[in-house]
Design an enzyme around this catalytic site. Sequence first.
Site, PDB file in Angstrom:
ATOM      1  N   TYR A 108      -1.669   0.656  10.653  1.00 47.08           N
ATOM      2  CA  TYR A 108      -1.929  -0.012   9.374  1.00 47.08           C
ATOM      3  C   TYR A 108      -0.695   0.081   8.465  1.00 47.08           C
ATOM      4  O   TYR A 108      -0.235  -0.925   7.903  1.00 47.08           O
ATOM      5  CB  TYR A 108      -3.147   0.619   8.690  1.00 47.08           C
ATOM      6  CG  TYR A 108      -3.327   0.202   7.250  1.00 47.08           C
ATOM      7  CD1 TYR A 108      -3.969  -0.988   6.921  1.00 47.08           C
ATOM      8  CD2 TYR A 108      -2.845   0.996   6.203  1.00 47.08           C
ATOM      9  CE1 TYR A 108      -4.132  -1.380   5.596  1.00 47.08           C
ATOM     10  CE2 TYR A 108      -2.996   0.621   4.882  1.00 47.08           C
ATOM     11  CZ  TYR A 108      -3.632  -0.557   4.579  1.00 47.08           C
ATOM     12  OH  TYR A 108      -3.782  -0.939   3.273  1.00 47.08           O
ATOM     13  N   SER A 139       0.815  -1.215   0.000  1.00 47.01           N
ATOM     14  CA  SER A 139       0.000   0.000   0.000  1.00 47.01           C
ATOM     15  C   SER A 139       0.851   1.269   0.000  1.00 47.01           C
ATOM     16  O   SER A 139       1.919   1.319   0.625  1.00 47.01           O
ATOM     17  CB  SER A 139      -0.859  -0.017   1.269  1.00 47.01           C
ATOM     18  OG  SER A 139      -1.359   1.263   1.555  1.00 47.01           O
ATOM     19  N   GLU A 194       0.239   3.665   1.704  1.00 48.09           N
ATOM     20  CA  GLU A 194       0.301   4.130   3.096  1.00 48.09           C
ATOM     21  C   GLU A 194       1.677   3.846   3.710  1.00 48.09           C
ATOM     22  O   GLU A 194       2.038   4.440   4.719  1.00 48.09           O
ATOM     23  CB  GLU A 194      -0.797   3.490   3.946  1.00 48.09           C
ATOM     24  CG  GLU A 194      -2.209   3.969   3.642  1.00 48.09           C
ATOM     25  CD  GLU A 194      -2.469   5.429   3.991  1.00 48.09           C
ATOM     26  OE1 GLU A 194      -2.030   5.879   5.062  1.00 48.09           O
ATOM     27  OE2 GLU A 194      -3.104   6.123   3.179  1.00 48.09           O
TER      28      GLU A 194
HETATM   29  P1  GDP Z   1      -6.461   6.031   3.356  1.00 48.32           P
HETATM   30  O1  GDP Z   1      -5.594   6.860   2.476  1.00 48.32           O
HETATM   31  O2  GDP Z   1      -6.219   4.553   3.212  1.00 48.32           O
HETATM   32  O3  GDP Z   1      -6.443   6.451   4.783  1.00 48.32           O
HETATM   33  O4  GDP Z   1      -7.961   6.212   2.760  1.00 48.32           O
HETATM   34  P2  GDP Z   1      -9.242   6.991   3.302  1.00 48.32           P
HETATM   35  O5  GDP Z   1     -10.198   7.027   2.164  1.00 48.32           O
HETATM   36  O6  GDP Z   1      -9.757   6.395   4.581  1.00 48.32           O
HETATM   37  O7  GDP Z   1      -8.724   8.461   3.651  1.00 48.32           O
HETATM   38  C1  GDP Z   1      -8.133   9.281   2.683  1.00 48.32           C
HETATM   39  C2  GDP Z   1      -7.835  10.660   3.261  1.00 48.32           C
HETATM   40  O8  GDP Z   1      -9.059  11.349   3.492  1.00 48.32           O
HETATM   41  C3  GDP Z   1      -7.104  10.642   4.617  1.00 48.32           C
HETATM   42  O9  GDP Z   1      -6.088  11.606   4.567  1.00 48.32           O
HETATM   43  C4  GDP Z   1      -8.159  11.059   5.617  1.00 48.32           C
HETATM   44  O10 GDP Z   1      -7.652  11.754   6.750  1.00 48.32           O
HETATM   45  C5  GDP Z   1      -8.986  12.005   4.749  1.00 48.32           C
HETATM   46  N1  GDP Z   1     -10.330  12.229   5.285  1.00 48.32           N
HETATM   47  C6  GDP Z   1     -10.900  13.430   5.576  1.00 48.32           C
HETATM   48  N2  GDP Z   1     -12.120  13.252   6.082  1.00 48.32           N
HETATM   49  C7  GDP Z   1     -12.355  11.921   6.116  1.00 48.32           C
HETATM   50  C8  GDP Z   1     -13.451  11.128   6.545  1.00 48.32           C
HETATM   51  O11 GDP Z   1     -14.468  11.627   6.993  1.00 48.32           O
HETATM   52  N3  GDP Z   1     -13.327   9.763   6.410  1.00 48.32           N
HETATM   53  C9  GDP Z   1     -12.196   9.190   5.886  1.00 48.32           C
HETATM   54  N4  GDP Z   1     -12.122   7.870   5.749  1.00 48.32           N
HETATM   55  N5  GDP Z   1     -11.137   9.918   5.501  1.00 48.32           N
HETATM   56  C10 GDP Z   1     -11.217  11.262   5.606  1.00 48.32           C
END
Ligand code: GDP
Length: 323
Positions: free
Chosen positions: A147, A123, A125
Site C-alpha cells: 500500500y 498518505s 504510510e
Molecule cells: P494504518 O496506519 O493505515 O495501517 O492504519 P490501521 O488503523 O490499520 O493500523 C494502525 C496501527 O495499528 C498499525 O501499526 C497496526 O499494526 C496497529 N494494529 C494493532 N492491532 C491492530 C488490529 O487489530 N487491526 C488493525 N487494523 N491495526 C492494528
Amino acid sequence: MKTALITGITGQDGSYLAELLLEKGYKVYGLRRRTSEPIMTNIQHIANDIELVYGDLLDLGSLIEVVRKVQPDEVYNLAAQSFVATSWEQPVLTGQITAIGVTNMLEAVRLVKSDARFYQASSSEMFGKVVETPQRETTPFYPRSPYGVAKVYGHWITVNYRESYDMYACSGILFNHESPRRGLEFVTRKVTNAVARIKLGLQNELRMGNLDAKRDWGFAGDYVQAMWLMLQQEQPDDYVISTGETHAVRELLEVAFGYVGLNYEDYVVVDPKFVRPAEVDLLLGDCSKAKEKLGWELKVSFEQLIQMMVEEDLKRIRQEVAT
Ligand code: GDP
C-alpha cells in the site's frame, strides 16, 4: 456554481468532503464502481443532493467519459485499496488501483479538462520506516507495505503531471484520520466498536496485533477541510496534514475502554494474525506548512475523537439490538 468530482465518495473521507462541498454550494458528483450490493451507508443522508456517475479507476475509458460528462472544476481522487493489511494479500490489485488508478484519473483530466484542479490523497504510510521525526513535506519516503509503495507512486505521478503539463495538481500527505464512519477493519474503529459491544454485553474479548505502534490520529472531518483549501490557492503544492501528536495503540485502548469505565487489559488478547509482515512503528507529522499557508486548523483532539467514536458505536449498536 463550482462542480466537483469525488472518487471514493462512499468512503469515510468522500462522505465528509461531499458534505463540505455541498455546504459551500458545489454541484457534487461521486464516482461509483459497480458492485452487486450498494455500499451507501456513509452517503445515505446526502443521496438526494449528490449525483453518482459510474466508472472505475482501472478503466481509463470510463473515466474519460465521466470527466466529459461532469466537466469538473475540481477532482478529488480519494478512491483506493486503502487498507494496509490487505495490501499484502492483494499486492497487485493494490498497485493497480492505488498507484496506476491515479495515472488513469490524471490522464482523463489531462485529456478532457486539463484546467480542472486535482487533489491526490497521499498518505503518511509513505514515510513508513521513518527517516526523520517529525515527518514533513521534505522527509524522504521509505514505504513498508505494498500500500505504502503504491501511494508513493501516486504521489510522484501527481507531482510529475504538475511539472510536465502545468496542471493544478496537489498531493495531500494526510496522517491517519478517523471518525465514526471509518471502516471497521482499521484499528480505531475496530477498538471503539468492540468497546461498545463489550459494554453492551455482546462480546467479551478483543483480538489485536501490535499494541506498540504509534500513530498521529486526527478527525477526518477536519482533514477534508485541508483538501479543499489545497485546491483554493494560487499555486498548487503538497502539504502534510496531521495533529502533531502521536499515541500508541495501547493508549488508544486505554482511552476507549476507559471512556466506558473498563480496563482494556481484561479484554484484549494479542493475536499474531493481526501482526503485519513489516510494521510502521511511529508516525508523527509536522503540519506547520499547512497551518501557515492554508490557514488550516485542527478542531477535534485525540481524546474527543475516540469519545465521539465510542459514543456513536454505542448509539448504533443499541439501536440495532432494539430493532
Ligand atoms: P494504518 O496506519 O493505515 O495501517 O492504519 P490501521 O488503523 O490499520 O493500523 C494502525 C496501527 O495499528 C498499525 O501499526 C497496526 O499494526 C496497529 N494494529 C494493532 N492491532 C491492530 C488490529 O487489530 N487491526 C488493525 N487494523 N491495526 C492494528
